[in-house]
Each structure stands twice: as C-alpha cells, then as structure tokens.
Design an enzyme around this catalytic site. Structure first.
Site, PDB file in Angstrom:
ATOM      1  N   ASP A  39       1.088  -1.080  -0.161  1.00  0.00           N
ATOM      2  CA  ASP A  39      -0.231   0.533   0.072  1.00  0.00           C
ATOM      3  C   ASP A  39       0.690   1.182  -0.248  1.00  0.00           C
ATOM      4  O   ASP A  39       1.891   1.264  -0.125  1.00  0.00           O
ATOM      5  CB  ASP A  39      -0.820   0.135   1.243  1.00  0.00           C
ATOM      6  CG  ASP A  39      -1.673   1.272   1.321  1.00  0.00           C
ATOM      7  OD1 ASP A  39      -2.117   1.548  -0.059  1.00  0.00           O
ATOM      8  OD2 ASP A  39      -2.590   1.124   2.187  1.00  0.00           O
ATOM      9  N   ASP A  71      -4.763  -3.167   5.279  1.00  0.00           N
ATOM     10  CA  ASP A  71      -5.168  -2.888   6.601  1.00  0.00           C
ATOM     11  C   ASP A  71      -6.365  -2.426   6.627  1.00  0.00           C
ATOM     12  O   ASP A  71      -7.172  -2.465   7.758  1.00  0.00           O
ATOM     13  CB  ASP A  71      -4.023  -0.982   6.865  1.00  0.00           C
ATOM     14  CG  ASP A  71      -4.735  -0.463   5.333  1.00  0.00           C
ATOM     15  OD1 ASP A  71      -6.425  -0.569   4.608  1.00  0.00           O
ATOM     16  OD2 ASP A  71      -4.727   0.942   5.184  1.00  0.00           O
ATOM     17  N   ASP A 117      -9.062  -6.305   2.590  1.00  0.00           N
ATOM     18  CA  ASP A 117      -7.874  -6.552   2.366  1.00  0.00           C
ATOM     19  C   ASP A 117      -7.098  -7.939   2.818  1.00  0.00           C
ATOM     20  O   ASP A 117      -6.812  -8.634   2.445  1.00  0.00           O
ATOM     21  CB  ASP A 117      -6.539  -5.517   2.827  1.00  0.00           C
ATOM     22  CG  ASP A 117      -6.332  -4.614   1.906  1.00  0.00           C
ATOM     23  OD1 ASP A 117      -7.190  -3.921   1.057  1.00  0.00           O
ATOM     24  OD2 ASP A 117      -6.255  -3.565   3.324  1.00  0.00           O
TER      25      ASP A 117
END
Length: 909
Positions: free
Chosen positions: A336, A639, A643
């Site tokens: 990310d 997070d 996900d």
C-alpha cells in the site's frame, strides 16, 4: 448521575427492545456514560474478556520434552546401558537427554512470554462515547451501557443493541455459519427471532464488513453470545512450522536408519569380528546416539525464536512462525502507499475553486500556516470559504493536542488535515459543527467512493454536503459554484486539468459539492445524492518516508521487486513511485486495466507494471494470484477489512499495527508496529538470516556427527582398534551439543545477505552443495581421527592416550569447522570471522575448559579412561584443526571459482 447498578444482562431479549427502551433498561443515555459511572460498572460486571486458558504446569511442560521419538530412543539406550551395568555410559546418555529437555523447556517458556507480549502489543481498543466525547478505550474495559462506534473493519467488541446503522453489514459467520454478511438496522424484531435474524444486534467477535453504526453495550465477557458458546479462546500458539515438521520427519527417518545400521554393525562385530556382545552392544548404542541429531529440532526452534525477537525489535511482530521461513524467499512485495511508503501525515496544500488556486502553508496536523491568496484578494472568496466549511462538516475527525503539545488526529488523516485547514482559515470547528448539526449520513465506502452528510435547518430545509474521489463527485454534479457564490455551468475540462496538475505533484485530491434540499429526506439515501453543485478540490501531500526510499534501494539490490497497489489517482501514484525510486521509469496500470485483462493476460501485466492505481480489494487479490501463478513468493500489505482476502492469499500477509483493522491483523502473518515499509524490508533481511542460520546449524551438525560415526564404523569393518570408546563417543556428542551446536542460532546476517537474489521457493533444505559439504567434511573428520590415532600408535602411546588424542582432535576440528561454516557464502579468513560473536567465543571457551578437564582431571580420567596429552601432541592436534580449516577454505574458494553448484553461482561475492 446515572446509577451504576450491576444490571442482569444475560436473560434480556435485547433484540426485542426499541433503542430508547434498551437505553432506559440500562439507565444509559445517548451521550454515553460518565467515566466515573463506567468505572463503577466495570467493578460490578468485571472485565469484558473471556476466561484465559489455564497455564500449563511447569512440570507438565518439562515432561512433554521427553515425548519425542529421538528422545525416547535415547532413553531406551540409557536403560539398556544401565541394565548392562555400564553406568557411566547410561549417565552420559541421560546427560544428553536432560540437556535437550532443559533447552526445550526454557525455549517454550520464552515462547509463551513472547506470545503474551505479542497479545499485549496487539491489545484491541474500541471507540466509545463517554460524556458526549469520543474516546478510545481497551475492549476489556467496556461495560453495559457504553456506546460503541463501529465502522468497516472493526471487530465488534461486545454484544451491542444498535442505535444507529448506516449501510452496516456484519459478518456473523463465527456464530451463524452464514457466509454472506448480514444487513443491520435499528429495528426491533420478535423475541423468538433466530440469532441470524436479529437485525438490530451486533454480537461480540463478529466483523463489520461495511458501513457505520452506533451500538449500546448490553452484554460483556461470559454474558455475550460467544461467551456462552465458547469455552476457551486463549492458549499458546503452537511452534510447529513446516520446516520443523520436515526436521521432525527427518529425525524419525534418521532414527530408523540409525537403528538399522546399529543392528547390522552389531551383527557384524559379534558374528564376523568376534567381539564380546556386551562391548559390541555398547559401541553400536553409542554410534546410534551420536548419529541421531537429537538436538536439531530444539536448535532450529531457538533459531526461529531469535529471528522473531529480532524482527520484533525492528517493529515487525510475527504472529505465525512459518512467516519467518517464507520471508527469506520473498521475491515481490506488494505495498500500500499511504502510511506505509509515505509518512501518513496529510497536509492540505492547495485549495482549487472556480477561477482561483490557493496554496496552503504548514505541515502535519498543527493548525499553523497561511493561505496564499491570489493577487488582489484580501479575504477568501465565497466559494473557497464554502469549500473549506464543507470539508469541516462532511468530516468525522477531531484534532487535539496531546500531553507533549503535539497535534494528533482522532479519525481519518485526510479529514484531520481538513480540520487543520479550516482552523488555518480562521474557522472554529466546534462552533461551525454545532451551528449546523448533522442529522444523517452516508458513510464512505470503497464501492461508491464518496461520503455524504445531511444537515437539517430549523426552517425545514436541509444542506447536503458530499466529499469523495473528484471524478465520482464531478459525475454527480450539474453545476459549479463561482467566486461570487452563485452556481454557474460546470467546466469539466477545467476540473480535469486541475486534478491532473495536483496529481502530477504527488498530491491526493478530494472533490467537494453541496446541494440545498427543500426538506430533509428520512433516511438519507443515494437518490438524494444527485444534481450537486461542485465547490472545488483540495490537494493533500503525504511525503514519502526517507527510510522507505532507502529500503526501496535495498529491495532492488536484493532482487526483490516492489509493486505499489493503491486507490489513488494514477498520476499521484506515479509521482510518489518516482520519488521513492520504485523503478527507473515506473510503469503504471489501473484497476480498469486489471478488469480488462483475463487471468492469462493479467500475469504479464502483473510482471510489467510497477504501480497499480485506482484499485479495489478485488484487483489486489487478482494481482497477487497472477504473481503467484508466475512462481513468485509474494508479501502483501493491507490495513482494511477488504484486504483480508489478499492478505490470506499472499505467501506472507503484512498488516498495519496502527491504522490496520482487526480483520486485517488477524488475516496477516506479520503486523508492523510502526506501519513502515522499511520494517518489511528489515523483516525480509531477518528472514534470510534465520534461514541461513538454520542451514548453518544443519551444515555443522550432520557432518560432525557423521565424522565421529564413520571413524568407528570404518574401524569395525576393517577390524582395527576402535579409536574411541562408547563413553568417549557419548562425551563428544554431549559436550558439543550444548555448546557449539547452539551458537549458530545467534549468528548475525552475513555481509551481502541483501545483495543476493531470493532463494527459490522450492529449494530443498539439503541442497546438492549441502550434501557435498556433509560428505566431504565427514570424510575429513574421519581422516583426522584415524590420522591422529595412527600417529599415537606410531609413537608408542597406549590405546587410552591415542583415544584421548582422537577425542581432542575431533573437538578441535569441530571448533575450526564452526568458524568456517559461519560464512557459507564467503571467505572466513577475515578479522570479523576470526573474532567471532560473544556466543561463539563463550561456547569455544566452554569446550576448551571441558576438554582440559576431560584430558587432565583425575576424576574425568577415571570416568572416561583418558590420559594426559603431551605438549607436542597437543600442538599437533591444534595444527590438524587449523589445517582442516585451510582445506575447507580452499574447497570453498574452488567451488566458488568453478561454480559447480547453482547456489554458489547465485551467491558468489
């Protein structure tokens, strides 16, 4: 003051009660409990926790160390030796067993302590309303009557009666078995409704899949639904990993092989050589004991545990030990962007309206900085002021100073930056929000990509404020607000150019719009979010972490590709990727490109692209699968609750400790305590070091055992005098197992560990190079044992002295071999290599002292039939040890030069 009576919460059908009735039943209000009342209720009801698993008694843990095939074999050998009256042999075997049991016992204790510390580091918190203020409290401190705020990704911390639900979906599979998330509302249902039909309830332990809600705590601890159906949810994570299972299986097979070899040797010694059966039995028992690497599983477990401890020191908390093994083989890291590669300290740096672009000074969340108004403007234009007000109203964040005077955000970082922007513009957030209270909202969701809030006015009209992805908000707008404060035709091209300009500077962009409604819709739905008046854009900067840029360079040197997967605009992602040095010329793909590609085409795209922008969780999952289909070992960061599928799919799932949701942390194998990409790279380095150290342990253990055994077997087969007695064989096995056999677990990383490509995922533990090493070193040790024994016989020494010399030469050769094996991939003739580590030096000192006692102490001479070794012979023993290291270093250098093994081709330095 609300009473703090200890309510009976277990028998009440809370799903049958209306929200106000539930509040009244618990003597609670919509402002939340007073902190003093909450403390009194906590004393009455106890902590919101299920009973912890009872600890395993230390004696039971100690006895469990003997429940192992290798250990049981050794115990049987000790019993046989004792039954035959060979008490010295039996005592030495018992010593080996006891040392192994103590090592395992101590290690399990440390593992339990580490896991307890891990649970403490990951202790869950809940967001509550206390006296009208939002606060974050430990889940264990929740009490009946508390008001809990829920959002996507949260684990429901207690049984809740929902007071408000907006698009709320809860995954109740752990209670109902239903794979589809349940839709929730505030409505009451029949008292007899099944658990899965209680739409007004959210139960402890379930996961919020989408939406937002506010719930009243009605049951905690053992009074919850999960408390009634669950017995014990605690316990210690088992330390069995795939690698350890391989080692255990190897140990069992090796034991069987040892027994077969021992039986064959016993038959040969008695039947062919004519040895007395008792003497022959003791020799083959000693050989079998020496051949079995009984300490290998314990040493490897220690190696893994040390790696876990080192990773924790680098902010990477390992939740599942197999992750330690897998990290060393990672070839691709999918990361990310926000907060992982960047600082996650958002700052509103530009405000773009129709006809003006305002630069904003300052950084972070501190409301310090000036607004650089366009020339000729002494005050904010009407549309700019309305845009900033909209950013404050359509916003759940709050800013406050901590004890150190630092401004911290309670809520989303970008929303916190909007609050800071409003304060820089001279607005008072509390007063503005109080003057236009929120009556309803549509929470942000990854699917619709916007948030909307409704603010009812006293005249019956209402203001709808929308913020979100600028393309999405523009698509719902039909006009824009001019500088005069009046609507005008929407200039789509202008806004697209403004979005591109901000994104090309590495900024994240939000669009804002509003709509005046003649009446407030009840409830607010998606149909009302249309015909909007576009207010403008706010650009945010989140600078790359300096340590992330250094870590990116380390990844490139280590042959690890990093792919950024983000929901940001493609230009924004490309700009940040370039600043980070992700690639020389980052190739950017979008979620639309992923959608357009079938599985076969996606494999090529996943390899080519460095950045995936405008992605959703489904895109992440497909990219991970495509990379795995190409044979890559993938580490994936995440997070959010969405996900979780990609974290589970990845070979190593990495969750964020601060901004990560409970769902992400539970799906992941590693949790980053600091949400920092550099910590992932540090963990990869530790993973490679752990794997190297495990191979060093095996590379040292097997050939040293093999050298001892080959010398005895060759003597038996050739009818020669045995170079060692059974007790002496057992002594060598014991003294080296508890010293040199352990220190390799503490080895630091070899130089260049991150300068070589990742190991192949399917690489065997015993590679061709390792097998060659085992055979070559075993033969070298056998030659050394026979050579010194022949030397002693040639000098006329008694057999007892010659055997003493054999034991010493084996120990000396194993010390020198330890220094050689510390560097499998480079030369050991360096000052660093000679100096060793504290663990190595202490172990060598212990072996030297033990061997001096073994050779010269009268009581040891009586036990093991040893003799004083003359100085000249002692110097020869040291020379043989040094010569063996020279031979091994020459062998290592030649193999690197000739590149006979693929492993050395990859690791040539």
């Amino acid at each position: 003051m609300v009473s703090s009576t200890a309510f009976s919460t277990s028998a009440q059908a809370w799903h049958q009660l209306a929200p106000d009735a539930a509040l009244a039943a618990l003597n609670a209000g919509r402002e939340g409990l007073d902190p003093a009342d909450a403390a009194a209720r906590l004393a009455a009801h106890g902590p919101n926790a299920l009973p912890a698993a009872p600890p395993v008694h230390p004696l039971r843990r100690l006895l469990a160390q003997f429940n192992n095939a290798l250990i049981l074999f050794l115990l049987g050998a000790a019993v046989v030796a004792g039954a035959l009256g060979h008490w010295v042999d039996a005592s030495v075997i018992w010593g080996v067993v006891l040392v192994n049991a103590i090592v395992g016992f101590v290690q399990e204790g440390k593992a339990e302590q580490a896991l307890a510390a891990l649970h403490g580091m990951l202790a869950p918190n809940a967001r509550v309303l206390r006296r009208g203020q939002r606060a974050s409290v430990a889940v264990a401190s929740l009490v009946p009557g508390d008001l809990v705020l829920l959002e996507a990704g949260d684990r429901v911390p207690a049984d809740l009666r929902l007071l408000r639900a907006r698009g709320l979906l809860v995954d109740e599979a752990i209670l109902t078995g239903e794979s589809v998330a349940a839709s929730k509302s505030e409505l009451a249902v029949e008292a007899a409704a099944a658990l899965g039909d209680r739409t007004g309830m959210a139960y402890s332990g379930t996961l919020v899949a989408a939406g937002q809600g506010l719930g009243l705590v009605v049951a905690t601890g053992v009074q919850t639904e999960i408390g009634r159906i669950s017995s014990l949810l605690g316990g210690v994570q088992p330390l069995a990993t795939p690698l350890l299972r391989k080692i255990d299986a190897f140990g069992r097979r090796f034991t069987v092989l040892s027994l077969a070899l021992a039986a064959a040797l016993f038959a040969f010694a008695v039947g062919v050589q004519g040895m007395e059966w008792v003497a022959a039995l003791m020799v083959v028992v000693a050989i079998a004991v020496s051949l079995v690497p009984e300490s290998l599983p314990a040493v490897i477990t220690i190696t893994l545990a040390i790696g876990v401890r080192r990773m924790a020191a680098r902010q990477a908390i390992v939740r599942r030990l197999p992750a330690v093994e897998t990290l060393g083989a990672t070839t691709v890291i999918c990361s990310d962007k926000t907060g992982t590669l960047t600082r996650n300290e958002m700052t509103a740096c530009r405000v773009a309206t129709a006809g003006a672009c305002i630069a904003v000074g300052g950084s972070g969340y501190a409301p310090v900085g000036a607004l650089d108004l366009p020339p000729g403007h002494e005050a904010l234009a009407a549309n700019a002021r309305l845009l900033i007000e909209a950013g404050l109203l359509c916003n759940d964040a709050q800013l406050a100073q901590d004890a150190a005077g630092q401004w911290k955000v309670d809520g989303d970082p970008m929303e916190g930056a909007l609050v800071a922007l409003a304060m820089k513009a001279g607005l008072a957030p509390a007063a503005l929000r109080a003057g236009q209270p929120r009556s309803d909202e549509i929470p942000f969701d990854a699917q619709h990509r916007f948030m909307a809030t409704l603010h009812a006015h006293t005249n019956g009209q209402a203001l709808l404020v929308v913020k979100g992805a600028p393309e999405r908000v523009l698509a719902m707008a039909t006009a824009q607000l001019g500088a005069s404060g009046q609507p005008e035709p929407l200039d789509g091209a202008h806004w697209q150019a403004a979005i591109a300009a901000a994104a090309s500077a590495g900024e994240r962009v939000l669009g804002f719009a509003l709509r005046q409604l003649p009446a407030a819709p009840v409830p607010l739905d998606f149909g009302a979010v249309a015909d909007l008046v576009f207010l403008g854009l706010v650009g945010f900067i989140d600078p790359p972490r300096a340590e992330a840029m250094a870590a990116m360079a380390d990844c490139r040197a280590a042959g690890i590709r990093v792919k950024m997967i983000t929901g940001d605009h493609a230009a924004t992602a490309a700009a940040i990727a370039a600043q980070l040095g992700l690639a020389d010329a980052p190739v950017v793909a979008t979620g639309a490109d992923v959608d357009a590609a079938d599985d076969a085409a996606l494999r090529g795209l996943a390899l080519r692209a460095d950045v995936f922008a405008r992605t959703d969780p489904g895109h992440k999952l497909r990219v991970v699968r495509a990379l795995q289909a190409e044979g890559h070992v993938v580490a994936m960061t995440g997070d959010g609750v969405n996900d979780a599928p990609s974290l589970k799919q990845a070979d190593v799932g990495v969750a964020m400790g601060h901004k990560g949701t409970d769902a992400a942390r539970e799906a992941a194998q590693i949790v980053l305590a600091d949400d920092n990409f550099a910590s992932i790279v540090a963990a990869v380095r530790e993973g490679r070091t752990v794997y190297d150290n495990i191979r060093k342990v095996i590379a040292w253990t097997l050939p040293t055992n093999g050298g001892e055994v080959l010398a005895i077997v060759a003597a038996l087969l050739l009818g020669l005098t045995l170079p060692m007695t059974a007790p002496q064989i057992l002594w060598v096995n014991m003294v080296l197992t508890i010293t040199l056999g352990l220190v390799l677990a503490f080895e630091p990383a070899e130089p260049g560990v991150m300068a070589r490509p990742p190991r192949a995922p399917d690489a065997p533990l015993l590679s061709p190079f390792m097998l060659w090493r085992i055979v070559f070193v075993s033969l070298l040790f056998t030659l050394g044992a026979f050579g010194i024994f022949a030397w002693g016989q040639w000098r006329g020494h008694a057999d007892a002295l010659s055997r003493t010399m054999v034991v010493n030469v084996l120990c000396v050769m194993e010390i020198f071999y330890l220094f050689n094996v510390r560097y499998l991939h480079m030369c050991s003739f360096t000052w660093t290599g000679a100096r060793g580590t504290p663990a190595v030096l202490w172990a060598v000192a212990a072996v030297v002292l033990a061997q001096l006692a073994f050779t010269y102490a009268p009581w040891m001479q009586a036990l093991f039939d040893t003799r004083d070794v003359p100085l000249a012979d002692g110097l020869l023993i040291l020379a043989i040890g040094a010569a063996s290291m020279v031979v091994l270093e020459i062998e290592k250098a030649l193999l690197r030069r000739w590149r006979l093994f693929d492993e050395l081709k990859r690791n040539t330095t």
